[in-house]
Design an enzyme around this catalytic site. Structure first.
Site, PDB file in Angstrom:
ATOM      1  N   ASP A 166      -2.276  -2.203  -2.241  1.00 56.00           N
ATOM      2  CA  ASP A 166      -3.290  -2.730  -1.310  1.00 56.00           C
ATOM      3  C   ASP A 166      -2.767  -3.411  -0.045  1.00 56.00           C
ATOM      4  O   ASP A 166      -1.810  -4.181  -0.107  1.00 56.00           O
ATOM      5  CB  ASP A 166      -4.139  -3.813  -1.992  1.00 56.00           C
ATOM      6  CG  ASP A 166      -4.574  -3.469  -3.375  1.00 56.00           C
ATOM      7  OD1 ASP A 166      -4.319  -2.360  -3.833  1.00 56.00           O
ATOM      8  OD2 ASP A 166      -5.179  -4.341  -4.019  1.00 56.00           O
ATOM      9  N   GLU A 202     -13.099  -4.696  -7.429  1.00 55.76           N
ATOM     10  CA  GLU A 202     -11.859  -5.239  -6.874  1.00 55.76           C
ATOM     11  C   GLU A 202     -12.006  -5.389  -5.354  1.00 55.76           C
ATOM     12  O   GLU A 202     -12.845  -4.742  -4.728  1.00 55.76           O
ATOM     13  CB  GLU A 202     -10.686  -4.298  -7.186  1.00 55.76           C
ATOM     14  CG  GLU A 202     -10.406  -4.178  -8.681  1.00 55.76           C
ATOM     15  CD  GLU A 202      -9.061  -3.495  -8.983  1.00 55.76           C
ATOM     16  OE1 GLU A 202      -8.249  -4.087  -9.700  1.00 55.76           O
ATOM     17  OE2 GLU A 202      -8.835  -2.375  -8.499  1.00 55.76           O
ATOM     18  N   TYR A 223      -0.842 -11.216  -6.321  1.00 56.91           N
ATOM     19  CA  TYR A 223      -1.797 -10.124  -6.156  1.00 56.91           C
ATOM     20  C   TYR A 223      -2.538 -10.245  -4.819  1.00 56.91           C
ATOM     21  O   TYR A 223      -2.294 -11.144  -4.026  1.00 56.91           O
ATOM     22  CB  TYR A 223      -2.757 -10.112  -7.347  1.00 56.91           C
ATOM     23  CG  TYR A 223      -2.235  -9.326  -8.541  1.00 56.91           C
ATOM     24  CD1 TYR A 223      -0.902  -8.944  -8.644  1.00 56.91           C
ATOM     25  CD2 TYR A 223      -3.094  -8.956  -9.578  1.00 56.91           C
ATOM     26  CE1 TYR A 223      -0.450  -8.214  -9.728  1.00 56.91           C
ATOM     27  CE2 TYR A 223      -2.651  -8.232 -10.672  1.00 56.91           C
ATOM     28  CZ  TYR A 223      -1.328  -7.854 -10.751  1.00 56.91           C
ATOM     29  OH  TYR A 223      -0.893  -7.138 -11.830  1.00 56.91           O
ATOM     30  N   SER A 224      -3.503  -9.364  -4.651  1.00 59.45           N
ATOM     31  CA  SER A 224      -4.120  -9.186  -3.337  1.00 59.45           C
ATOM     32  C   SER A 224      -4.868 -10.402  -2.813  1.00 59.45           C
ATOM     33  O   SER A 224      -5.351 -11.225  -3.580  1.00 59.45           O
ATOM     34  CB  SER A 224      -5.074  -7.994  -3.380  1.00 59.45           C
ATOM     35  OG  SER A 224      -4.295  -6.826  -3.397  1.00 59.45           O
TER      36      SER A 224
HETATM   37  C1  FRU Z   1      -6.274  -3.110  -6.474  1.00 54.76           C
HETATM   38  C2  FRU Z   1      -5.575  -4.175  -7.325  1.00 54.76           C
HETATM   39  C3  FRU Z   1      -6.113  -5.552  -7.034  1.00 54.76           C
HETATM   40  C4  FRU Z   1      -4.955  -6.422  -7.423  1.00 54.76           C
HETATM   41  C5  FRU Z   1      -3.776  -5.590  -6.961  1.00 54.76           C
HETATM   42  C6  FRU Z   1      -2.538  -5.721  -7.785  1.00 54.76           C
HETATM   43  O1  FRU Z   1      -5.495  -1.969  -6.305  1.00 54.76           O
HETATM   44  O2  FRU Z   1      -5.689  -3.858  -8.696  1.00 54.76           O
HETATM   45  O3  FRU Z   1      -7.312  -5.878  -7.708  1.00 54.76           O
HETATM   46  O4  FRU Z   1      -4.995  -7.668  -6.793  1.00 54.76           O
HETATM   47  O5  FRU Z   1      -4.196  -4.255  -6.980  1.00 54.76           O
HETATM   48  O6  FRU Z   1      -1.472  -5.023  -7.220  1.00 54.76           O
END
Ligand code: FRU
Length: 470
Positions: A43, A225, A103-104
């Site tokens: 992401d 997400e 994470y994101s």
């Molecule tokens: C979406 C996701 C997000 C998460 C990230 C982890 O592709 O699953 O929800 O924060 O990737 O890499």
């Protein structure tokens, strides 16, 4: 800065240095798309413009290209959204609250610096299903003067702070400032397996209170997400990447999807979501984020990939995945159009008018092709690998039989009632097909055989202009 940070920083820099030559020798290496120096990318995160410079951070696993690595935040900067300059890794999984992955998340640019909100992933070891138990998703804040180096990290919301009725899957904060307050949306999965979005507010970016929970009357997938909430032309849009939406006709053909709901009413209280519209109908598009740049444009970048899909990409050159071309979002008749930012036109070489009669061909690995078909069926074959066909109101995209890495087992289709124009932006190993000014888009990765540089084009009537990209 702790010892873990120092070790990861050194190791990541070494992996990048050692991996650079191998990655650069890959004939499929992209030329004008943002990609990782080595390792894995997913992401886009923290997209913003500050002091004229565009920043793109991204989910990044520098030590392996296969998606199994612990996530860091990679970083690149640009002045034109096209040429990206690699920066040192920006966030490392170096705290107890983000040890299994930073994470994101998103960035908020203010006069005194940039705040980065992200999800700290923690996984416990034991007999857990990791859906209903066994993990924690923390909402964290990192700060930086100019986006180059993070100078502090703190925890702002932990699992106890989230409302009842949710699984541990709560993540991907998107934060903005409005009317003197801060707002945040988070994606979530309820214990009843429905996707929803949590809306928080804060006076100071540190203390957050829950304001609202937004979902659909009937579950639309089990998890949402990467939420994004923004206003464009007086209309609010809630963008999410839902997991678990079943295919319905020409919609939701991928394992996961991403798109937007127009939002009616006030997202702080009473509101209703309109019909969901997918951002992309190709094989590879997920988890997009948008930001307003200094010119006031709403710019969106997506990950040109798809998690948990039945297809993949080659990894023998030590890297995998890239971002989409940055697109400007605009509104036409209540719907979002996605069009490559105008800076992409600077990539164009001298235009060539193409003949369209049966058997017509053109040459080139990378190009920007504009087509205004008037009548008759249309068929394009890109570098022996991708076939695009339009007939009976449906545009279909096939990859393969060679170079599809599993994509040849499927076809992606989009309903296009009237085909007025097509723009195809092809990099070394991707094609992004923009239909009717970005009403519909199909994006895919593909891997032509070495030396396969010829494409075929056949259309009834119409005009085609090819701009080579060097
Ligand atoms: C979406 C996701 C997000 C998460 C990230 C982890 O592709 O699953 O929800 O924060 O990737 O890499």
């Amino acid at each position: 800065m702790n010892a873990m940070h120092r070790d990861l920083e050194r190791l990541a820099a070494r992996a990048e240095q050692e991996g650079a030559a191998l990655a650069a020798s890959d004939p499929a290496r992209q030329r004008f798309h943002l990609q990782p120096p080595t390792g894995w990318l997913n992401d886009p995160n923290g997209l913003c413009q500050a002091g004229g410079r565009y920043h793109a951070y991204f989910q990044y696993a520098p030590f392996s290209p296969d998606g199994s690595g612990v996530r860091h935040w990679g970083h690149a900067v640009s002045t034109d959204l096209i040429r990206w300059q690699r920066q040192p890794c920006f966030l490392y999984p170096d705290q107890p609250f983000d040890v299994h992955g930073v994470y994101s998340g998103s960035a908020l640019v203010e006069e005194d610096g940039i705040s980065f909100f992200y999800t700290g992933n923690v996984k416990y070891s034991g007999d857990f299903d990791y859906i209903h138990n066994g993990r924690a998703y923390n909402t964290c804040l990192a700060t930086s003067r100019d986006g180059t180096a993070a100078d502090g990290k703190r925890l702002v919301l932990s699992p106890e702070d989230y409302p009842a009725g949710l699984t541990p899957h709560v993540r991907d904060p998107k934060v903005w400032r409005q009317d003197g307050r801060y707002y945040m949306v988070l994606g979530a999965r309820t214990t009843a397996d429905a996707g929803e979005v949590l809306v928080y507010q804060s006076p100071d970016k540190l203390a957050w209170t829950l304001l609202n929970r937004i979902s659909t009357p009937a579950p639309f997938g089990y998890m949402w997400e990467c939420p994004d909430l923004f206003e464009l032309d007086g209309q609010w849009f809630l963008a999410v990447s839902p997991q678990g939406v079943e295919q319905k006709g020409l919609d939701y053909q991928n394992v996961y999807t991403s798109g937007y709901f127009p939002l009616y009413g006030d997202w702080r209280g009473e509101c209703r979501l309109g019909e969901f519209v997918e951002f992309d109908h190709g094989f590879d598009f997920y988890a997009p984020q948008s930001f307003r740049d200094e010119r006031g444009r709403r710019i969106q970048i997506g990950w040109m990939g798809m998690p948990d899909a039945g297809y993949t990409n080659p990894v023998q050159y030590g890297w995998q995945h890239c971002m989409t071309i940055p697109c400007e979002l605009t509104v036409r008749e209540g719907r979002l159009l996605r069009r490559p930012v105008e800076e992409t036109e600077r990539l164009r070489g001298a235009p060539q008018a193409l003949p369209l009669e049966p058997g017509a061909e053109f040459e080139g690995e990378r190009f920007d092709l504009l087509l205004s078909p008037a009548k008759g069926p249309l068929r394009l074959t890109l570098r022996g690998c991708v076939t695009l066909e339009y007939s009976d109101g449906v545009l279909s995209l096939r990859v393969g039989p060679q170079g599809g890495f599993g994509r040849e087992n499927g076809v992606r289709r989009a309903a296009v009632r009237t085909l007025r124009g097509l723009r195809i932006l092809a990099d070394s190993s991707s094609a992004e097909v923009f239909v009717n000014d970005g009403e519909t888009v199909l994006s895919t990765r593909y891997y032509p055989a070495p030396g396969q540089t010829r494409s075929g084009i056949q259309a009834g009537t119409g005009t085609a202009v090819l701009y080579p990209i060097e």
